[in-house]
Design a protein around this motif. Structure first.
Motif, PDB file in Angstrom:
ATOM      1  N   HIS A  94    -107.762 115.137   6.378  1.00 36.57           N
ATOM      2  CA  HIS A  94    -108.181 114.106   7.332  1.00 36.57           C
ATOM      3  C   HIS A  94    -109.490 114.466   8.014  1.00 36.57           C
ATOM      4  CE1 HIS A  94    -108.203 111.888  11.190  1.00 36.57           C
ATOM      5  NE2 HIS A  94    -107.635 110.927  10.476  1.00 36.57           N
ATOM      6  N   ARG A 132     -99.514 110.180   9.521  1.00 40.53           N
ATOM      7  CA  ARG A 132    -100.275 110.675  10.687  1.00 40.53           C
ATOM      8  C   ARG A 132     -99.667 110.164  11.984  1.00 40.53           C
ATOM      9  NH1 ARG A 132    -105.173 108.759  13.370  1.00 40.53           N
ATOM     10  NH2 ARG A 132    -106.153 110.538  14.432  1.00 40.53           N
ATOM     11  N   LEU A 138    -103.957 113.056   4.188  1.00 41.87           N
ATOM     12  CA  LEU A 138    -103.695 113.450   5.567  1.00 41.87           C
ATOM     13  C   LEU A 138    -104.098 114.902   5.791  1.00 41.87           C
ATOM     14  CD1 LEU A 138    -102.574 112.778   8.339  1.00 41.87           C
ATOM     15  CD2 LEU A 138    -100.306 113.408   7.506  1.00 41.87           C
TER      16      LEU A 138
END
Length: 955
Positions: A522, A427, A519
């Motif tokens: 997320h 990220r 991710l």
């Protein structure tokens, strides 16, 4: 002994830097870098011996009575940490030169940084655990200064306070634990303690020592639940953050666990406590890092997670896990320092650290982006970077660990922690550097000067080198460090990229794939996080601090109501109670020494003393009369000293009484003649009378018991050794300047501090409301003649005589009654009388040395006299004497203690003159009409001049 200079050199650099405020930023950076480089060079000079298996030691006794020595030793572990601290410190110094704004005080920054650096090196090289505790607390203090460097920021001030409270409190726990550990081992020297692991673990005090030491280590290394202070320390400048997170502060706790591993590890209590806390910290830190938007906050919580990983490995308690911990400490230092410095570059060049406002920087800052992406890949544990190797070895150790009877629990949770590290690292890389460039950056981004990205490149280089050739670039360092940690042989290990199809390989692949999946999810994970209850550690800390302050305030308000009689009554009651308890619980036997009959002068003096003390109680409202009566009591005490053959004490007492009376007379001249009336409360007076009677009877009984028994005292030694040991026949003076010179040195420092306190307290009376109140309390006009002729003439005649007497008393003090203290009082009395007779301004204009200067010179001369003994290999304040033949004069004795006595003399005179100076300034401010400046001197006019009126005075 050269190895002792390694921690000292940074302190020397820190002492030099404040004097270079005008030398320029580059010069300051060079001085800081020179101190660090010199320390690193001395350390590297020991590398051949250390890597040959030797331990380099240096030791000097400091306070041997309590087991405290100034000792250092360098083995594989100490060398590894010290070289890491100094090398990364050198890069941070170079980076800070270009990062800090011209508005920032670079001299103050580098001074704080070197102070912190010296404390950290002291921790990792200390051979004495008490010395280690001293350096440990010094890191807390210096990190407080670094974190709060930007004083204008409320966030920085709060972060500094939070770090100091948590780590300082943990330091107290550590000190207690080290004392217990030293008591178990029978020594405070680490080189001796490390060989007594079985004895320590078999002791019933082992759990207590373990709990206290872990409390200190966990608070310093931000382990759960103490992890909250570290992210708030991000308010510090980025170079500080990089240094704290990579090589110093937070690694101190990990170092302590590694250093004490042979002594404390290997028990069920160690395994459960250390590995559990480390595992929870790794997961909590990684989970929070995944959802932070501030670039430094992401890195801060990732540091918390990786610190948990190191602690968990050390908690496993196996030599192979300790080796992996050492490997990851090295890898984490490189990629984390590089990432923090990269975050500083982003903030410096774009004006923001918010990842939501960034992206696409790889196109605009290609050099910085490339370096940061390599470091981020290593933090994620991707192949061909050093972070991958230690992560894979960590997963291998986790796969072998059985926890609470379960084989799957530790590897599953460790894999989850690795998964989250992939997610937050990816990220960071994507949000900041990848993707299309934006057009709304706060500042137009571009690569910084080479001075900022070259330190990052120097850190990224080992990230790649170790990742590709681990055995070549990390093998010897890791092996030697691990050998020092475990204190014995290491199991088979292989630092290689490929270990075959092992459980760790599949766990690592799952972590990488799961990290990218996390991710991708997320937003959903963030929604679930927000919906779940989340305790706020900062809010809990603030509430705890506020509650403690409120409780302290309530307690203080209940106990302290600004009533001096109440305080004195409480103190007296406690003293009487403790004495009564000791009397009634102890054994008693009558004294065997006969009571001597009292002679008539003694009875008369005793009656005068009683009468004076009783009169003080009855007439205490009259301030002047009270002062006279207390002086009478002091005079009687002086006569008692004469009666018991103590001329030194008698001279001192009389001189002190004179100085005390004169200064109080000057002070009382500013106040009303009587104190305000007090309400007549019979109950309180009865209470005070009973307490006073009990205290008086107790003191009299104690004196009687002591005088009717033979008590062996150290005075016998002083009487016997005064001449052969100190070269003087005046036992009192020899004791003060030789046998107990350290006490006297402390006392003159206290005396100087008291003088400065008087100066500071009275300074407020020169202005504002305090000055107006003094003026309103001022007594009416008194004698019209401010400078009586008789007093002026008498003091002029007596001054040279008094100075001569002072010199005589000073010089004879080593063998006859006298010395620096009494001589200083005699000279001070003469100068006081000059000021009273002729006016302070007249006397001050003729003084060649200021009172502040006298105070400083007194302490300096006394201190240098004591330190001079170091040049002869003797302890501080060791004196020497000898007999010398001088022409005409003949044989004379000269003692070095006379220089120390000179320092005492100057401190005494300076104290009195400084007090006089400030009282006189307040007196002048409170006068209702101008006082003639001169004494009675009348300047004779020349023929061509008109004579001035005599009333105006003059010089």
């Amino acid at each position: 002994m050269l190895i002792a200079l390694v921690p000292i050199l940074p302190f020397l650099g820190a002492a030099i830097l404040p004097w270079m405020a005008r030398a320029g930023r580059t010069s300051c950076a060079l001085v800081a870098a020179s101190a660090t480089s010199a320390a690193l060079a001395l350390l590297l000079a020991a590398a051949p011996a250390v890597y040959g298996g030797a331990v380099v030691q240096a030791r000097h006794e400091w306070v041997p009575q309590i087991g405290l020595s100034f000792g250092f030793f360098v083995d594989g572990l100490g060398f590894f940490f010290a070289s890491m601290i100094l090398a990364i410190g050198l890069l941070v110094i170079a980076y800070a030169r270009f990062y800090l704004s011209p508005k920032d005080s670079i001299t103050r920054f580098y001074a704080y940084l070197l102070l912190f650096q010296g404390a950290m090196v002291g921790i990792v090289l200390s051979d004495n655990i008490l010395l280690l505790a001293v350096f440990w607390e010094l890191t807390s203090l210096s990190s407080f200064l670094l974190i709060g460097f930007w004083r204008h920021s409320a966030e920085a001030r709060q972060g500094a306070r939070m770090a100091l409270v948590v780590t300082g409190g943990g330091g107290l726990l550590l000190l207690a634990g080290l004392l217990v550990l030293g008591g178990i081992a029978g020594s405070y020297e680490l080189t001796e303690i490390l060989g007594q692991g079985e004895r320590v673990k078999a002791s019933p005090l082992y759990p207590l020592a373990l709990l206290l030491i872990l409390g200190g280590a966990f608070t310093k290394s931000a382990q759960f639940p103490f992890h909250f202070w570290l992210p708030h320390a991000m308010a510090a400048p980025t170079p500080v953050s990089a240094y704290l997170h990579s090589a110093t502060m937070v690694k101190a706790g990990v170092f302590l666990l590694a250093r004490l591993w042979p002594v404390l590890a290997g028990t069920e209590a160690w395994f459960l406590a250390v590995s559990s806390v480390g595992l929870v910290t790794m997961l909590v830190g990684a989970w929070i890092a995944l959802f932070k938007d501030d670039l430094k906050a992401i890195l801060a919580y990732s540091t918390v997670s990786h610190l948990g990983l190191m602690v968990m490995l050390l908690g496993f308690g196996t030599p192979s896990a300790a080796l992996v911990a050492a490997f990851h400490i090295l890898n984490h230092a490189t990629f984390k320092a590089a990432l923090f410095l990269s975050a500083g570059i982003v903030d410096h060049e774009t004006g923001t650290r918010d990842v939501r406002r960034l992206g696409g920087l790889a196109r605009l800052m290609p050099i910085s982006a490339a370096l940061a992406l390599v470091a981020a890949a290593s933090m994620a544990g991707l192949p061909f970077f050093n972070g991958y190797l230690s992560k894979e070895m960590m997963l291998e150790e986790a796969a072998r660990t059985r926890y609470l009877g379960q084989d799957w629990l530790v590897p599953a949770l460790a894999t989850l922690g690795a998964l989250l590290s992939v997610a937050y690292s990816a990220r960071l890389a994507i949000k900041v550097y990848l993707g299309p460039a934006r057009g709304d950056y706060p500042k137009p981004p571009h690569d910084p000067p080479a001075g900022m990205w070259l330190p990052v490149a120097a850190l990224v280089l080992p990230v790649v080198a170790i990742g590709l050739l681990p055995a070549t670039f990390a093998g010897p360092v890791v092996e030697r460090t691990a050998l020092a940690i475990v204190g014995g042989p290491l199991p088979y290990h292989s630092l290689a990229i490929w270990h075959g199809f092992t459980p760790a390989l599949f766990l690592g692949i799952a972590a990488i794939l799961g990290g990218f999946a996390a991710l991708a999810s997320h937003r959903a994970l963030d929604g679930a996080r927000r919906a779940s209850p989340r305790p706020d550690a900062k809010r809990a800390f603030d509430a705890a601090v506020a509650g403690a302050v409120a409780a302290c305030r309530r307690t203080t308000d209940a106990l302290q109501n600004d009533s001096l009689p109440r305080y004195l009554a409480a103190i007296s009651a406690v003293v009487v109670g403790v004495g009564a308890f000791g009397f009634y619980t102890g054994a008693h036997a009558p004294g065997f020494r006969e009571v001597q009959p009292a002679n008539l002068p003694a009875l008369v003096s005793w009656a005068v003393l009683l009468a004076a003390c009783g009169a003080v109680v009855l007439t205490h409202r009259d301030r002047l009369l009270t002062l006279i009566l207390t002086s009478v009591a002091g005079l009687v005490v002086s006569l008692a000293f004469v009666q018991f053959s103590a001329p030194d004490l008698a001279l001192t007492q009389i001189s002190v009484e004179v100085v005390f009376t004169i200064l109080l007379l000057l002070a009382l001249n500013l106040l009303p003649k009587e104190t305000p009336p007090e309400p007549a409360r019979l109950l309180r007076r009865a209470r005070d009378g009973l307490l006073a009677a009990a205290a008086g009877i107790g003191a009299a009984g104690l004196a009687f018991a002591a005088m009717t028994r033979d008590v062996r005292s150290i005075s016998e030694y002083h009487l016997a050794q005064s001449k052969p040991g100190g070269g003087g026949t005046n036992v009192v003076n020899v004791t003060l300047v030789d046998f107990r010179g350290f006490d006297t040195f402390g006392e003159i420092i206290v005396l100087c501090v008291a003088a400065l306190a008087i100066y500071a307290l009275l300074d407020g009376a020169l202005r504002g409301e305090a000055a107006r109140r003094l003026a309103s309390m001022r007594q009416g006009e008194e004698a019209a003649d401010a400078h009586p002729l008789l007093l002026v003439v008498a003091t002029r005649v007596l001054l040279p005589l008094a100075l001569t007497a002072g010199a005589y008393i000073f010089l004879r003090g080593h063998n006859q009654p006298g010395g620096g203290f009494i001589a200083g009082l005699v000279v001070a009395i003469a100068l006081l009388m000059q000021s009273m007779a002729s006016g302070y301004e007249w006397a001050a204009r003729r003084r060649r040395v200021e009172a502040h200067t006298m105070l400083g010179l007194g302490v300096l001369i006394a201190g240098l006299t004591g330190a001079a003994s170091f040049a002869f290999g003797r302890p501080f304040l060791t004196s020497a004497f000898g007999y010398f033949h001088l022409p005409v004069v003949g044989e004379v004795e000269l003692a070095s203690a006379i220089a120390f006595d000179l320092g005492v003399f100057l401190a005494v005179v300076g104290t009195v003159l400084l007090s006089l100076s400030q009282i006189s300034r307040v007196q002048g401010r409170a006068e209702r009409k101008p006082v003639p400046a001169g004494p009675t001197d009348i300047r004779l006019p020349r023929r061509e001049q008109v004579a001035e009126p005599a009333a105006q005075g003059g010089d």
